[in-house]
Design a protein around this motif. Structure first.
Motif, PDB file in Angstrom:
ATOM      1  N   ALA A 118      10.849  13.876  -9.121  1.00 49.49           N
ATOM      2  CA  ALA A 118      10.497  15.280  -8.838  1.00 49.49           C
ATOM      3  C   ALA A 118      11.526  16.231  -9.441  1.00 49.49           C
ATOM      4  N   LEU A 119      12.807  15.859  -9.355  1.00 56.01           N
ATOM      5  CA  LEU A 119      13.869  16.690  -9.925  1.00 56.01           C
ATOM      6  C   LEU A 119      13.741  16.751 -11.451  1.00 56.01           C
ATOM      7  N   CYS A 120      13.404  15.612 -12.059  1.00 55.83           N
ATOM      8  CA  CYS A 120      13.208  15.589 -13.520  1.00 55.83           C
ATOM      9  C   CYS A 120      12.093  16.555 -13.929  1.00 55.83           C
ATOM     10  N   LYS A 121      11.004  16.533 -13.185  1.00 60.89           N
ATOM     11  CA  LYS A 121       9.875  17.423 -13.476  1.00 60.89           C
ATOM     12  C   LYS A 121      10.298  18.882 -13.360  1.00 60.89           C
ATOM     13  N   LYS A 122      11.066  19.188 -12.312  1.00 61.55           N
ATOM     14  CA  LYS A 122      11.519  20.565 -12.093  1.00 61.55           C
ATOM     15  C   LYS A 122      12.453  21.006 -13.218  1.00 61.55           C
ATOM     16  N   MET A 123      13.372  20.133 -13.593  1.00 62.21           N
ATOM     17  CA  MET A 123      14.298  20.467 -14.683  1.00 62.21           C
ATOM     18  C   MET A 123      13.545  20.732 -15.980  1.00 62.21           C
ATOM     19  N   LYS A 124      12.552  19.909 -16.253  1.00 62.99           N
ATOM     20  CA  LYS A 124      11.775  20.078 -17.475  1.00 62.99           C
ATOM     21  C   LYS A 124      11.058  21.421 -17.474  1.00 62.99           C
ATOM     22  N   SER A 125      10.495  21.780 -16.333  1.00 62.37           N
ATOM     23  CA  SER A 125       9.791  23.070 -16.232  1.00 62.37           C
ATOM     24  C   SER A 125      10.756  24.244 -16.327  1.00 62.37           C
ATOM     25  N   ASP A 126      12.024  23.999 -15.997  1.00 65.04           N
ATOM     26  CA  ASP A 126      13.055  25.041 -16.083  1.00 65.04           C
ATOM     27  C   ASP A 126      13.683  25.121 -17.475  1.00 65.04           C
ATOM     28  N   GLY A 127      13.191  24.302 -18.409  1.00 65.72           N
ATOM     29  CA  GLY A 127      13.683  24.362 -19.777  1.00 65.72           C
ATOM     30  C   GLY A 127      14.896  23.503 -20.063  1.00 65.72           C
ATOM     31  N   GLY A 182      19.230  25.764  -7.690  1.00 66.12           N
ATOM     32  CA  GLY A 182      18.812  25.360  -6.350  1.00 66.12           C
ATOM     33  C   GLY A 182      18.434  23.887  -6.242  1.00 66.12           C
ATOM     34  N   TYR A 183      18.969  23.074  -7.153  1.00 71.48           N
ATOM     35  CA  TYR A 183      18.674  21.637  -7.131  1.00 71.48           C
ATOM     36  C   TYR A 183      19.491  20.950  -6.034  1.00 71.48           C
ATOM     37  N   THR A 184      18.932  19.889  -5.464  1.00 72.38           N
ATOM     38  CA  THR A 184      19.684  19.061  -4.535  1.00 72.38           C
ATOM     39  C   THR A 184      19.783  17.646  -5.112  1.00 72.38           C
ATOM     40  N   VAL A 185      20.839  16.963  -4.753  1.00 78.89           N
ATOM     41  CA  VAL A 185      21.066  15.609  -5.266  1.00 78.89           C
ATOM     42  C   VAL A 185      19.981  14.675  -4.742  1.00 78.89           C
ATOM     43  N   PRO A 186      19.256  13.976  -5.623  1.00 73.29           N
ATOM     44  CA  PRO A 186      18.200  13.064  -5.176  1.00 73.29           C
ATOM     45  C   PRO A 186      18.788  11.774  -4.615  1.00 73.29           C
ATOM     46  N   THR A 187      18.215  11.293  -3.538  1.00 70.47           N
ATOM     47  CA  THR A 187      18.680  10.033  -2.947  1.00 70.47           C
ATOM     48  C   THR A 187      17.609   8.948  -3.006  1.00 70.47           C
ATOM     49  N   THR A 188      16.380   9.318  -3.405  1.00 67.40           N
ATOM     50  CA  THR A 188      15.305   8.336  -3.553  1.00 67.40           C
ATOM     51  C   THR A 188      14.686   8.468  -4.942  1.00 67.40           C
ATOM     52  N   TRP A 189      13.947   7.459  -5.339  1.00 61.65           N
ATOM     53  CA  TRP A 189      13.283   7.464  -6.650  1.00 61.65           C
ATOM     54  C   TRP A 189      12.331   8.647  -6.779  1.00 61.65           C
ATOM     55  N   ASP A 190      11.508   8.874  -5.760  1.00 69.31           N
ATOM     56  CA  ASP A 190      10.547   9.980  -5.815  1.00 69.31           C
ATOM     57  C   ASP A 190      11.256  11.318  -5.967  1.00 69.31           C
ATOM     58  N   GLU A 191      12.391  11.473  -5.294  1.00 69.96           N
ATOM     59  CA  GLU A 191      13.154  12.717  -5.417  1.00 69.96           C
ATOM     60  C   GLU A 191      13.729  12.859  -6.829  1.00 69.96           C
ATOM     61  N   LEU A 192      14.138  11.748  -7.432  1.00 70.03           N
ATOM     62  CA  LEU A 192      14.663  11.779  -8.794  1.00 70.03           C
ATOM     63  C   LEU A 192      13.580  12.208  -9.789  1.00 70.03           C
ATOM     64  N   TYR A 238      11.250  12.053 -19.499  1.00 65.11           N
ATOM     65  CA  TYR A 238      12.291  13.020 -19.151  1.00 65.11           C
ATOM     66  C   TYR A 238      13.620  12.709 -19.849  1.00 65.11           C
ATOM     67  N   HIS A 239      13.627  11.653 -20.687  1.00 62.70           N
ATOM     68  CA  HIS A 239      14.814  11.315 -21.460  1.00 62.70           C
ATOM     69  C   HIS A 239      14.888  12.195 -22.712  1.00 62.70           C
ATOM     70  N   GLN A 240      16.091  12.418 -23.151  1.00 62.13           N
ATOM     71  CA  GLN A 240      16.333  13.206 -24.360  1.00 62.13           C
ATOM     72  C   GLN A 240      15.701  12.526 -25.571  1.00 62.13           C
ATOM     73  N   ASP A 241      14.963  13.290 -26.378  1.00 64.75           N
ATOM     74  CA  ASP A 241      14.336  12.742 -27.581  1.00 64.75           C
ATOM     75  C   ASP A 241      15.395  12.389 -28.634  1.00 64.75           C
ATOM     76  N   GLY A 242      15.014  11.557 -29.583  1.00 65.49           N
ATOM     77  CA  GLY A 242      15.902  11.248 -30.700  1.00 65.49           C
ATOM     78  C   GLY A 242      17.082  10.380 -30.334  1.00 65.49           C
ATOM     79  N   PHE A 243      16.953   9.606 -29.261  1.00 69.39           N
ATOM     80  CA  PHE A 243      18.084   8.836 -28.736  1.00 69.39           C
ATOM     81  C   PHE A 243      18.596   7.762 -29.695  1.00 69.39           C
ATOM     82  N   MET A 244      17.720   7.247 -30.584  1.00 69.55           N
ATOM     83  CA  MET A 244      18.150   6.183 -31.494  1.00 69.55           C
ATOM     84  C   MET A 244      19.197   6.661 -32.502  1.00 69.55           C
ATOM     85  N   GLY A 245      19.261   7.948 -32.725  1.00 69.73           N
ATOM     86  CA  GLY A 245      20.238   8.476 -33.672  1.00 69.73           C
ATOM     87  C   GLY A 245      21.390   9.196 -32.998  1.00 69.73           C
TER      88      GLY A 245
END
Length: 432
Positions: A183-192, A171-181, A251-258
């Protein structure tokens, strides 16, 4: 479906030759023009220095030059060199006896050689081809003196990629503003999910994130000036970019340096990551047609309403004319041909990893992703290239790539980092 594979080393190389700082590799044959030791000029031949050493673009260009010969009677004698070698030695090549025409990049990279008087203005060509291109592409093709020096042929945009099925299921919608982006990151994280797939092992992907936040927050003009070395990295506007970025880092993927960009893309493929900021070449990682059909993207969201989403990062490749072409009339004919929609359409038949630079090229053979990419670029008010194309490559490779990785690992140390970047920038940009 087309393979959006990235032309080899188009951005990842250390391209220090542009700044005159390259040391020519020992034992590497120096670039030289086709028949540079010959005498006189041949009105039926145009020589062309090419960095298209990969099999696919090399074949695509060959088909274009063959068609040009049929229509004009002029032969394009191609002098192909390894992509990296060409770029490392471009400065010396252009100061010597270069070919009539050469492959190069739009924006700052082009302007650098134009300002050094190592390229010929081509306003006469643009008088014929101008109607084939949108205003943003015209702007990319001009030198600092307002004259045209470049004919674009292919391009592709950077954007945020996602799976349509994941957004629909959650049920995600495409974010068009920074705050929406955020908020979407937070929701995705809570969804696993991992909200933002990320890999910076090769040090260049992070530059794309900086670019997006900077021109969304501070606008195209400031971004372009910062990249050109005329703005200060200690300006509060730059600090604000890193403050925004720090808000996204959790909200970035961990371990990005490798992790390479290809490895990071697997998170989107497997639906374990929600979003991924990259160029359209990410699609090459989607080897199953159903997965590729499920891939979509959206423009980086608005941060400052004064600039909206009017700038698109779209690395653009094309052609320039050397300082003293032997066959000027043939060069004009070739560039007028290369600036037509037909020439771009012919190229894309062999190499569908990119889209046409011309706004009049047919999109009939495009995949849905290509059509969307083409429309995004055509509608942009301004186009950027990528940090290491919009700035001196010696600066971006030796200062910005390690600098951004330092920030990613320690976002709280940004003030001292920016002071260091500014000091190094002054030294590098003061050199010839």
């Amino acid at each position: 479906m087309p393979d959006f594979s990235l032309p080899a080393a188009s951005r990842r190389s250390v391209l220090r030759g542009v700044g005159g700082a390259a040391v020519l590799g020992a034992g590497i044959p120096l670039l030289s023009a086709c028949g540079s030791s010959g005498s006189g000029s041949d009105s039926k031949t145009v020589t062309l220095g090419s960095n298209a050493s990969d099999a696919v673009p090399k074949k695509a260009f060959a088909s274009v030059y063959a068609d040009f010969k049929k229509t004009s009677g002029v032969t394009v004698k191609v002098n192909t060199k390894d992509h990296n070698t060409f770029q490392e030695q471009i400065n010396s090549y252009l100061q010597g006896t270069p070919d009539d025409v050469f492959n190069w990049f739009a924006g700052y990279r082009m302007q650098f050689f134009a300002a050094k008087k190592l390229a010929t203005p081509i306003d006469d060509v643009w008088a014929k081809i101008g109607d084939n291109f949108p205003d943003a592409m015209k702007k990319l093709s001009k030198g600092e003196d307002g004259k045209y020096y470049f004919v674009p042929i292919t391009t592709y945009p950077w954007a945020i990629f996602y799976r349509k099925s994941v957004f629909a299921a959650k049920g995600y919608t495409v974010p068009t503003t920074w705050d929406e982006l955020v908020a979407l990151c937070k929701k995705m994280k809570s969804d696993g999910l991992v909200p933002i797939a990320f890999g910076d092992k090769d040090a260049w992907p992070a530059m794309g994130t900086f670019d997006q936040i900077n021109f969304r927050l501070n606008g195209y003009d400031f971004h372009k000036s910062l990249m050109a070395g005329t703005e200060s990295w200690t300006d509060p506007k730059v600090k604000a970019v890193f403050d925004h970025w720090a808000e996204l880092l959790p909200y970035h993927q961990d371990g990005f340096m490798g992790r390479t960009w290809q490895d990071a893309a697997q998170g989107i493929v497997s639906k374990k990551s929600g979003m991924y900021l990259l160029g359209t070449f990410v699609a090459q990682q989607f080897t199953v047609k159903a997965d590729l059909d499920d891939l979509d993207f959206f423009a980086f969201p608005e941060i400052n309403s004064a600039y909206g989403q009017d700038t698109v990062e779209a690395p653009t490749d094309g052609f320039m004319v050397s300082k003293a072409p032997k066959n000027h009339a043939g060069v004009v004919k070739l560039l007028e041909y290369l600036g037509t929609p037909a020439a771009e359409e012919l190229y894309l038949k062999t190499d569908p990893s990119v889209v046409a630079a011309s706004s009049k090229a047919s999109t009939a053979a495009y995949s849905p992703l290509q059509k969307k990419a083409f429309e995004m670029i055509g509608a942009a008010k301004s186009l950027t290239q990528f940090m290491d194309r919009d700035s001196r490559p010696d600066f971006t490779s030796t200062v910005m790539q390690p600098g951004l990785q330092k920030f990613l690992q320690n976002p709280k140390g940004v003030d001292s980092l920016l002071s260091s970047i500014e000091r190094q920038k002054k030294t590098i940009f003061a050199s010839s």
